[in-house]
Design a protein around this motif. Structure first.
Motif, PDB file in Angstrom:
ATOM      1  N   GLN A  69     102.486  15.636  59.329  1.00 60.37           N
ATOM      2  CA  GLN A  69     102.663  16.758  58.409  1.00 60.37           C
ATOM      3  C   GLN A  69     102.943  16.256  56.998  1.00 60.37           C
ATOM      4  OE1 GLN A  69     105.537  19.538  59.814  1.00 60.37           O
ATOM      5  NE2 GLN A  69     104.795  21.168  58.523  1.00 60.37           N
ATOM      6  N   SER A  70     102.460  17.016  56.001  1.00 58.47           N
ATOM      7  CA  SER A  70     102.661  16.664  54.606  1.00 58.47           C
ATOM      8  C   SER A  70     102.812  17.948  53.800  1.00 58.47           C
ATOM      9  CB  SER A  70     101.464  15.867  54.101  1.00 58.47           C
ATOM     10  OG  SER A  70     101.583  15.622  52.726  1.00 58.47           O
ATOM     11  N   THR A  71     103.609  17.877  52.734  1.00 57.32           N
ATOM     12  CA  THR A  71     103.794  19.022  51.845  1.00 57.32           C
ATOM     13  C   THR A  71     103.514  18.590  50.416  1.00 57.32           C
ATOM     14  OG1 THR A  71     105.500  19.894  53.316  1.00 57.32           O
ATOM     15  CG2 THR A  71     105.403  20.807  51.095  1.00 57.32           C
ATOM     16  N   ALA A  88      97.093  14.337  55.964  1.00 53.38           N
ATOM     17  CA  ALA A  88      97.875  14.523  57.183  1.00 53.38           C
ATOM     18  C   ALA A  88      97.164  15.489  58.125  1.00 53.38           C
ATOM     19  CB  ALA A  88      99.267  15.053  56.838  1.00 53.38           C
ATOM     20  N   VAL A  89      97.624  15.535  59.352  1.00 59.20           N
ATOM     21  CA  VAL A  89      97.062  16.471  60.322  1.00 59.20           C
ATOM     22  C   VAL A  89      97.293  17.911  59.854  1.00 59.20           C
ATOM     23  CG1 VAL A  89      97.200  17.288  62.701  1.00 59.20           C
ATOM     24  CG2 VAL A  89      97.372  14.836  62.207  1.00 59.20           C
ATOM     25  N   LYS A  90      98.494  18.187  59.337  1.00 58.44           N
ATOM     26  CA  LYS A  90      98.810  19.502  58.772  1.00 58.44           C
ATOM     27  C   LYS A  90      99.346  19.289  57.361  1.00 58.44           C
ATOM     28  CE  LYS A  90      99.962  21.824  63.063  1.00 58.44           C
ATOM     29  NZ  LYS A  90     100.967  22.580  63.804  1.00 58.44           N
ATOM     30  N   THR A  91      98.721  19.945  56.398  1.00 55.81           N
ATOM     31  CA  THR A  91      99.141  19.833  55.007  1.00 55.81           C
ATOM     32  C   THR A  91      99.440  21.223  54.474  1.00 55.81           C
ATOM     33  OG1 THR A  91      97.778  17.869  54.673  1.00 55.81           O
ATOM     34  CG2 THR A  91      98.471  19.054  52.700  1.00 55.81           C
ATOM     35  N   LEU A  92     100.594  21.354  53.833  1.00 46.64           N
ATOM     36  CA  LEU A  92     100.989  22.605  53.192  1.00 46.64           C
ATOM     37  C   LEU A  92     101.030  22.358  51.696  1.00 46.64           C
ATOM     38  CD1 LEU A  92     102.139  25.509  53.166  1.00 46.64           C
ATOM     39  CD2 LEU A  92     104.411  24.483  53.467  1.00 46.64           C
ATOM     40  N   ALA A 107      89.345  10.691  50.474  1.00 43.08           N
ATOM     41  CA  ALA A 107      90.546  10.742  51.306  1.00 43.08           C
ATOM     42  C   ALA A 107      90.290  10.083  52.658  1.00 43.08           C
ATOM     43  CB  ALA A 107      90.988  12.191  51.507  1.00 43.08           C
ATOM     44  N   VAL A 108      91.316   9.437  53.183  1.00 40.06           N
ATOM     45  CA  VAL A 108      91.252   8.847  54.510  1.00 40.06           C
ATOM     46  C   VAL A 108      91.690   9.925  55.497  1.00 40.06           C
ATOM     47  CG1 VAL A 108      92.176   7.073  56.031  1.00 40.06           C
ATOM     48  CG2 VAL A 108      91.764   6.557  53.621  1.00 40.06           C
ATOM     49  N   ILE A 109      90.776  10.299  56.372  1.00 42.94           N
ATOM     50  CA  ILE A 109      91.053  11.361  57.340  1.00 42.94           C
ATOM     51  C   ILE A 109      91.010  10.723  58.714  1.00 42.94           C
ATOM     52  CG2 ILE A 109      90.336  13.615  58.212  1.00 42.94           C
ATOM     53  CD1 ILE A 109      88.983  14.043  55.458  1.00 42.94           C
ATOM     54  N   GLY A 110      92.180  10.471  59.286  1.00 43.83           N
ATOM     55  CA  GLY A 110      92.268   9.772  60.558  1.00 43.83           C
ATOM     56  C   GLY A 110      92.231  10.690  61.760  1.00 43.83           C
ATOM     57  N   ALA A 111      92.561  11.952  61.574  1.00 42.00           N
ATOM     58  CA  ALA A 111      92.578  12.893  62.691  1.00 42.00           C
ATOM     59  C   ALA A 111      91.212  13.536  62.850  1.00 42.00           C
ATOM     60  CB  ALA A 111      93.630  13.968  62.448  1.00 42.00           C
ATOM     61  N   ARG A 112      90.930  13.983  64.052  1.00 41.05           N
ATOM     62  CA  ARG A 112      89.662  14.669  64.309  1.00 41.05           C
ATOM     63  C   ARG A 112      89.595  15.971  63.530  1.00 41.05           C
ATOM     64  NH1 ARG A 112      85.738  15.102  69.021  1.00 41.05           N
ATOM     65  NH2 ARG A 112      86.046  12.890  68.944  1.00 41.05           N
ATOM     66  N   THR A 113      90.714  16.689  63.462  1.00 37.09           N
ATOM     67  CA  THR A 113      90.788  17.922  62.672  1.00 37.09           C
ATOM     68  C   THR A 113      92.066  17.898  61.843  1.00 37.09           C
ATOM     69  OG1 THR A 113      91.914  19.145  64.410  1.00 37.09           O
ATOM     70  CG2 THR A 113      89.516  19.300  64.360  1.00 37.09           C
ATOM     71  N   SER A 114      91.996  18.485  60.678  1.00 29.46           N
ATOM     72  CA  SER A 114      93.156  18.620  59.799  1.00 29.46           C
ATOM     73  C   SER A 114      93.196  20.050  59.304  1.00 29.46           C
ATOM     74  CB  SER A 114      93.069  17.670  58.608  1.00 29.46           C
ATOM     75  OG  SER A 114      93.167  16.333  59.027  1.00 29.46           O
ATOM     76  N   THR A 115      94.402  20.548  59.077  1.00 31.67           N
ATOM     77  CA  THR A 115      94.589  21.904  58.581  1.00 31.67           C
ATOM     78  C   THR A 115      95.308  21.841  57.248  1.00 31.67           C
ATOM     79  OG1 THR A 115      94.785  22.709  60.846  1.00 31.67           O
ATOM     80  CG2 THR A 115      95.590  24.160  59.103  1.00 31.67           C
ATOM     81  N   ILE A 116      94.738  22.526  56.246  1.00 29.96           N
ATOM     82  CA  ILE A 116      95.371  22.624  54.932  1.00 29.96           C
ATOM     83  C   ILE A 116      95.722  24.093  54.712  1.00 29.96           C
ATOM     84  CG2 ILE A 116      95.113  22.281  52.457  1.00 29.96           C
ATOM     85  CD1 ILE A 116      92.978  20.173  53.080  1.00 29.96           C
ATOM     86  N   THR A 117      97.009  24.365  54.540  1.00 30.84           N
ATOM     87  CA  THR A 117      97.477  25.713  54.235  1.00 30.84           C
ATOM     88  C   THR A 117      97.822  25.756  52.760  1.00 30.84           C
ATOM     89  OG1 THR A 117      98.385  25.908  56.470  1.00 30.84           O
ATOM     90  CG2 THR A 117      99.160  27.499  54.822  1.00 30.84           C
ATOM     91  N   LEU A 118      97.214  26.693  52.043  1.00 30.58           N
ATOM     92  CA  LEU A 118      97.387  26.788  50.599  1.00 30.58           C
ATOM     93  C   LEU A 118      98.085  28.104  50.252  1.00 30.58           C
ATOM     94  CD1 LEU A 118      93.729  25.763  49.823  1.00 30.58           C
ATOM     95  CD2 LEU A 118      95.713  24.296  49.715  1.00 30.58           C
ATOM     96  N   VAL A 119      99.199  28.013  49.526  1.00 29.06           N
ATOM     97  CA  VAL A 119      99.943  29.187  49.077  1.00 29.06           C
ATOM     98  C   VAL A 119     100.084  29.074  47.562  1.00 29.06           C
ATOM     99  CG1 VAL A 119     102.092  30.478  49.262  1.00 29.06           C
ATOM    100  CG2 VAL A 119     101.217  29.253  51.255  1.00 29.06           C
ATOM    101  N   THR A 120      99.603  30.083  46.836  1.00 27.66           N
ATOM    102  CA  THR A 120      99.639  30.007  45.384  1.00 27.66           C
ATOM    103  C   THR A 120     100.177  31.309  44.785  1.00 27.66           C
ATOM    104  OG1 THR A 120      98.311  29.620  43.414  1.00 27.66           O
ATOM    105  CG2 THR A 120      97.225  30.745  45.210  1.00 27.66           C
ATOM    106  N   LEU A 121     100.952  31.149  43.704  1.00 29.57           N
ATOM    107  CA  LEU A 121     101.488  32.276  42.951  1.00 29.57           C
ATOM    108  C   LEU A 121     101.344  31.926  41.471  1.00 29.57           C
ATOM    109  CD1 LEU A 121     103.055  34.982  42.959  1.00 29.57           C
ATOM    110  CD2 LEU A 121     105.141  33.622  42.929  1.00 29.57           C
TER     111      LEU A 121
END
Length: 130
Positions: A69-71, A88-92, A107-121
């Motif tokens: 996980q990464s933020t 990271a596998v999960k990025t916020l 970017a180095v993507i080591g996982a088969r799938t990665s999820t990026i969650t984007l929150v903007t204001l």
């Protein structure tokens, strides 16, 4: 060792030697000419297992491992990830009054799938993949 076993080991050693050569030229330790000469040896029909063993370290290269996980936070400013970085596998990505720019091209993507969650204001967000 059987002929099939020799063939599998030869293929594994060739791939490992090729990876080492690519890393060497990428790190600036080999010129393109040196890379071409050594790659021709690695992939030649006449190369034997013993010669490849001398070119390749005993341990096999390991695949990159992604952090779980990464933020990424941008508050009243800009945040940028580009060049060679590990996804990271999960990025916020949180953005408040600023910009977030994610460049995934190198970017180095080591996982088969990665999820990026984007929150903007009140900000801009850019994700580049090509």
């Amino acid at each position: 060792m059987t002929a099939a076993g020799d063939s599998h080991e030869l293929d594994r050693l060739r791939e490992a030697a090729q990876a080492r050569l690519e890393k060497g030229v990428g790190d600036g330790k080999l010129t393109l000419e040196e890379y071409s000469e050594q790659a021709a040896i690695v992939w030649s029909r006449d190369v034997d297992v013993e010669r490849l063993r001398r070119l390749v370290p005993v341990e096999a290269p390991t695949a990159p491992v992604s952090r779980p996980q990464s933020t990424i936070v941008g508050i009243f400013g800009d945040t940028k990830r580009s060049g060679r970085w590990s996804l990271a596998v999960k990025t916020l990505a949180l953005l408040v009054f600023g910009d977030v720019k994610l460049d995934l091209r190198s970017a180095v993507i080591g996982a088969r799938t990665s999820t990026i969650t984007l929150v903007t204001l009140f900000g801009d967000l850019r994700v580049r993949t090509r």
